[in-house]
Design an enzyme around this catalytic site. Structure first.
Site, PDB file in Angstrom:
ATOM      1  N   SER A 126       0.838  -1.205   0.000  1.00  0.00           N
ATOM      2  CA  SER A 126       0.000   0.000   0.000  1.00  0.00           C
ATOM      3  C   SER A 126       0.871   1.254   0.000  1.00  0.00           C
ATOM      4  O   SER A 126       2.044   1.208   0.384  1.00  0.00           O
ATOM      5  CB  SER A 126      -0.892  -0.013   1.258  1.00  0.00           C
ATOM      6  OG  SER A 126      -1.651   1.176   1.347  1.00  0.00           O
ATOM      7  N   GLY A 127       0.276   2.339  -0.443  1.00  0.00           N
ATOM      8  CA  GLY A 127       0.837   3.675  -0.233  1.00  0.00           C
ATOM      9  C   GLY A 127       2.273   3.884  -0.694  1.00  0.00           C
ATOM     10  O   GLY A 127       2.649   3.540  -1.816  1.00  0.00           O
ATOM     11  N   ILE A 128       3.062   4.467   0.198  1.00  0.00           N
ATOM     12  CA  ILE A 128       4.429   4.890  -0.150  1.00  0.00           C
ATOM     13  C   ILE A 128       5.314   3.692  -0.483  1.00  0.00           C
ATOM     14  O   ILE A 128       6.054   3.702  -1.476  1.00  0.00           O
ATOM     15  CB  ILE A 128       5.015   5.722   1.018  1.00  0.00           C
ATOM     16  CG1 ILE A 128       4.252   7.058   1.142  1.00  0.00           C
ATOM     17  CG2 ILE A 128       6.504   5.962   0.827  1.00  0.00           C
ATOM     18  CD1 ILE A 128       4.589   7.876   2.395  1.00  0.00           C
ATOM     19  N   VAL A 141       6.733  -7.171  10.377  1.00  0.00           N
ATOM     20  CA  VAL A 141       8.069  -6.640  10.690  1.00  0.00           C
ATOM     21  C   VAL A 141       8.409  -6.680  12.181  1.00  0.00           C
ATOM     22  O   VAL A 141       9.524  -6.344  12.565  1.00  0.00           O
ATOM     23  CB  VAL A 141       8.261  -5.194  10.162  1.00  0.00           C
ATOM     24  CG1 VAL A 141       8.197  -5.149   8.649  1.00  0.00           C
ATOM     25  CG2 VAL A 141       7.257  -4.217  10.789  1.00  0.00           C
ATOM     26  N   TYR A 148       3.591   8.351  17.956  1.00  0.00           N
ATOM     27  CA  TYR A 148       3.982   8.324  16.538  1.00  0.00           C
ATOM     28  C   TYR A 148       5.171   9.268  16.302  1.00  0.00           C
ATOM     29  O   TYR A 148       6.169   8.886  15.684  1.00  0.00           O
ATOM     30  CB  TYR A 148       2.798   8.733  15.656  1.00  0.00           C
ATOM     31  CG  TYR A 148       3.102   8.712  14.170  1.00  0.00           C
ATOM     32  CD1 TYR A 148       3.019   7.535  13.441  1.00  0.00           C
ATOM     33  CD2 TYR A 148       3.474   9.873  13.495  1.00  0.00           C
ATOM     34  CE1 TYR A 148       3.299   7.503  12.074  1.00  0.00           C
ATOM     35  CE2 TYR A 148       3.765   9.856  12.133  1.00  0.00           C
ATOM     36  CZ  TYR A 148       3.667   8.664  11.423  1.00  0.00           C
ATOM     37  OH  TYR A 148       3.958   8.643  10.077  1.00  0.00           O
ATOM     38  N   LYS A 182       9.043   8.218  15.033  1.00  0.00           N
ATOM     39  CA  LYS A 182       9.694   8.706  13.817  1.00  0.00           C
ATOM     40  C   LYS A 182      11.001   9.440  14.130  1.00  0.00           C
ATOM     41  O   LYS A 182      11.974   9.329  13.378  1.00  0.00           O
ATOM     42  CB  LYS A 182       8.731   9.593  13.028  1.00  0.00           C
ATOM     43  CG  LYS A 182       7.528   8.816  12.475  1.00  0.00           C
ATOM     44  CD  LYS A 182       7.973   7.672  11.582  1.00  0.00           C
ATOM     45  CE  LYS A 182       6.822   6.935  10.931  1.00  0.00           C
ATOM     46  NZ  LYS A 182       7.271   5.862  10.031  1.00  0.00           N
ATOM     47  N   THR A 229      -2.225   8.908   0.957  1.00  0.00           N
ATOM     48  CA  THR A 229      -2.216   7.439   1.013  1.00  0.00           C
ATOM     49  C   THR A 229      -3.390   7.006   1.897  1.00  0.00           C
ATOM     50  O   THR A 229      -3.992   7.832   2.593  1.00  0.00           O
ATOM     51  CB  THR A 229      -0.930   6.890   1.666  1.00  0.00           C
ATOM     52  OG1 THR A 229      -0.999   7.123   3.085  1.00  0.00           O
ATOM     53  CG2 THR A 229       0.331   7.511   1.096  1.00  0.00           C
TER      54      THR A 229
HETATM   55  N1  LIG Z   1       0.989   9.128   4.436  1.00  0.00           N
HETATM   56  C1  LIG Z   1       1.664  10.092   5.046  1.00  0.00           C
HETATM   57  O1  LIG Z   1       1.233  11.257   5.084  1.00  0.00           O
HETATM   58  C2  LIG Z   1       2.976   9.792   5.680  1.00  0.00           C
HETATM   59  C3  LIG Z   1       3.764  10.873   6.077  1.00  0.00           C
HETATM   60  C4  LIG Z   1       4.990  10.638   6.666  1.00  0.00           C
HETATM   61  C5  LIG Z   1       5.429   9.340   6.856  1.00  0.00           C
HETATM   62  N2  LIG Z   1       4.655   8.297   6.474  1.00  0.00           N
HETATM   63  C6  LIG Z   1       5.179   6.944   6.701  1.00  0.00           C
HETATM   64  O2  LIG Z   1       5.277   6.266   5.471  1.00  0.00           O
HETATM   65  C7  LIG Z   1       5.178   4.859   5.709  1.00  0.00           C
HETATM   66  C8  LIG Z   1       4.135   4.279   4.768  1.00  0.00           C
HETATM   67  O3  LIG Z   1       2.868   4.840   5.106  1.00  0.00           O
HETATM   68  P1  LIG Z   1       1.671   4.981   4.068  1.00  0.00           P
HETATM   69  O4  LIG Z   1       1.131   6.338   4.199  1.00  0.00           O
HETATM   70  O5  LIG Z   1       2.088   4.471   2.760  1.00  0.00           O
HETATM   71  O6  LIG Z   1       0.605   4.016   4.789  1.00  0.00           O
HETATM   72  P2  LIG Z   1      -0.212   2.772   4.248  1.00  0.00           P
HETATM   73  O7  LIG Z   1      -1.108   2.399   5.382  1.00  0.00           O
HETATM   74  O8  LIG Z   1      -0.793   3.055   2.919  1.00  0.00           O
HETATM   75  O9  LIG Z   1       0.902   1.641   4.061  1.00  0.00           O
HETATM   76  C9  LIG Z   1       1.576   1.055   5.145  1.00  0.00           C
HETATM   77  C10 LIG Z   1       1.779  -0.421   4.847  1.00  0.00           C
HETATM   78  O10 LIG Z   1       2.549  -0.987   5.917  1.00  0.00           O
HETATM   79  C11 LIG Z   1       1.999  -2.257   6.218  1.00  0.00           C
HETATM   80  N3  LIG Z   1       2.297  -2.643   7.590  1.00  0.00           N
HETATM   81  C12 LIG Z   1       1.843  -2.027   8.719  1.00  0.00           C
HETATM   82  N4  LIG Z   1       2.284  -2.692   9.789  1.00  0.00           N
HETATM   83  C13 LIG Z   1       3.016  -3.747   9.342  1.00  0.00           C
HETATM   84  C14 LIG Z   1       3.713  -4.798   9.979  1.00  0.00           C
HETATM   85  N5  LIG Z   1       3.737  -4.914  11.317  1.00  0.00           N
HETATM   86  N6  LIG Z   1       4.372  -5.697   9.210  1.00  0.00           N
HETATM   87  C15 LIG Z   1       4.341  -5.619   7.851  1.00  0.00           C
HETATM   88  N7  LIG Z   1       3.674  -4.638   7.196  1.00  0.00           N
HETATM   89  C16 LIG Z   1       3.026  -3.718   7.934  1.00  0.00           C
HETATM   90  C17 LIG Z   1       0.497  -2.089   6.007  1.00  0.00           C
HETATM   91  O11 LIG Z   1      -0.136  -3.359   5.837  1.00  0.00           O
HETATM   92  C18 LIG Z   1       0.458  -1.207   4.781  1.00  0.00           C
HETATM   93  O12 LIG Z   1       0.387  -1.975   3.588  1.00  0.00           O
HETATM   94  C19 LIG Z   1       4.840   4.687   7.191  1.00  0.00           C
HETATM   95  O13 LIG Z   1       6.000   4.366   7.907  1.00  0.00           O
HETATM   96  C20 LIG Z   1       4.327   6.067   7.577  1.00  0.00           C
HETATM   97  O14 LIG Z   1       4.490   6.322   8.952  1.00  0.00           O
HETATM   98  C21 LIG Z   1       3.441   8.476   5.880  1.00  0.00           C
END
Ligand SMILES: NC(=O)c1ccc[n+]([C@@H]2O[C@H](COP(=O)([O-])OP(=O)(O)OC[C@H]3O[C@@H](n4cnc5c(N)ncnc54)[C@H](O)[C@@H]3O)[C@@H](O)[C@H]2O)c1
Length: 262
Positions: free
Chosen positions: A26-28, A75, A168, A172, A203
């Protein structure tokens, strides 16, 4: 001109590299995994999701002409991570790149937060990144080369106005400083470690209830007046993983539309 190496590989080229990406469903993490493949890497996709997230990522990687494997793992489990790295090396080849994007987010005023909520988030966002780096680096150090990018957040640098998420933000900040520490442990053994700190990014994470009503506000607070797209995380990740960043380690790259300037 005589001291310029004109035979150097193309900057940003990841041809011949084998990568692992956590949070690739998912996402990033998903978008970066596809981006690495578009730049030439074969990619092991790790996520704990059981929906079609990983299959979706794999489909795009196949379309880019690269190989991938899907690994359902958490993880927080060091044994699962060791297995994931072993499977990656057996099925794709020697691991040389890693992006650790798996993470969760939630919020609660500190005075109301139960220990469980704090601990679960810390276990995934901070310990999970440590255990991922450890498993990945054990292979990379054996090969004498590797590059790791951990996805932190601008929340590790600033406190998001209006969001009660001390756990959170602390996780980070921990990822940023832990990554610098690992970078220094491995600096003379061929393994670089850097972080990307995204600003607000569109995301699924930002569809959680406490975010929906704040999205407009976040856009206004961001100097560029919008959220990032996941596409905009690819270039910074490819840069930090590629030969273009061969002298870059222990750095936190803010990708925040200018947010931390104000
Ligand atoms: N979206 C934002 O605005 C934003 C901003 C700054 C940082 N981030 C960081 O970017 C990263 C990705 O976030 P995102 O926005 O893409 O979120 P997202 O929810 O779209 O994706 C996160 C993915 O991580 C997986 N995941 C969660 N816990 C897990 C675990 N214990 N083991 C394996 N997989 C696991 C989820 O299943 C999911 O597919 C995260 O670390 C988040 O903190 C996001």
């Amino acid at each position: 001109m005589s001291d310029i190496n004109l035979n150097a590989p193309k900057l940003f080229d990841l041809d011949g590299h084998i990568a692992i990406v956590t949070g690739a469903g998912s996402g990033i993490g998903q978008r970066i995994a596809i981006g690495l493949a578009q730049c030439g890497a074969d990619v092991a996709l790790l996520d704990r999701r059981t929906d079609d997230g990983l299959a979706h990522t794999a489909k795009h990687i196949e379309a880019a002409g690269r190989r991938s494997i899907k690994i359902a793992a958490d993880v927080t489990s060091k044994d699962s991570l060791a297995d994931a790295v072993a499977r990656t090396e057996a099925e794709l080849g020697a691991l040389s790149l890693a992006v650790n994007a798996a993470g969760i987010a939630n919020a609660n005023p500190a005075e109301d937060m139960e220990e469980d909520q704090y601990q679960t988030l810390m276990d995934i966002n901070l310990k999970g990144v440590f255990l991922s780096c450890q498993a990945e680096a054990r292979a990379m150090l054996r090969h004498g080369r590797g590059a790791i990018v951990n996805i932190a957040s601008m929340s590790g640098v600033i406190v998001n106005r209006g969001l009660s998420q001390a756990h959170y933000n602390a996780s980070k900040a921990g990822v940023i400083h832990m990554s610098k520490s690992l970078a220094m442990e491995w600096v003379d053994r061929g393994v670089r470690v850097n972080t990307i700190s995204p600003g607000y990014t569109a995301t699924p994470m930002n569809t959680r209830p406490e975010m929906i009503h704040q999205t407009k506000l976040f856009e206004e607070q961001t100097p560029m007046q919008r959220m990032a797209t996941v596409d905009e995380m690819v270039g910074p990740a490819v840069f930090l993983l590629s030969g273009a960043a061969s002298f870059v380690t222990g750095v936190d790259l803010l990708v925040d539309g200018g947010f931390c300037c104000w």
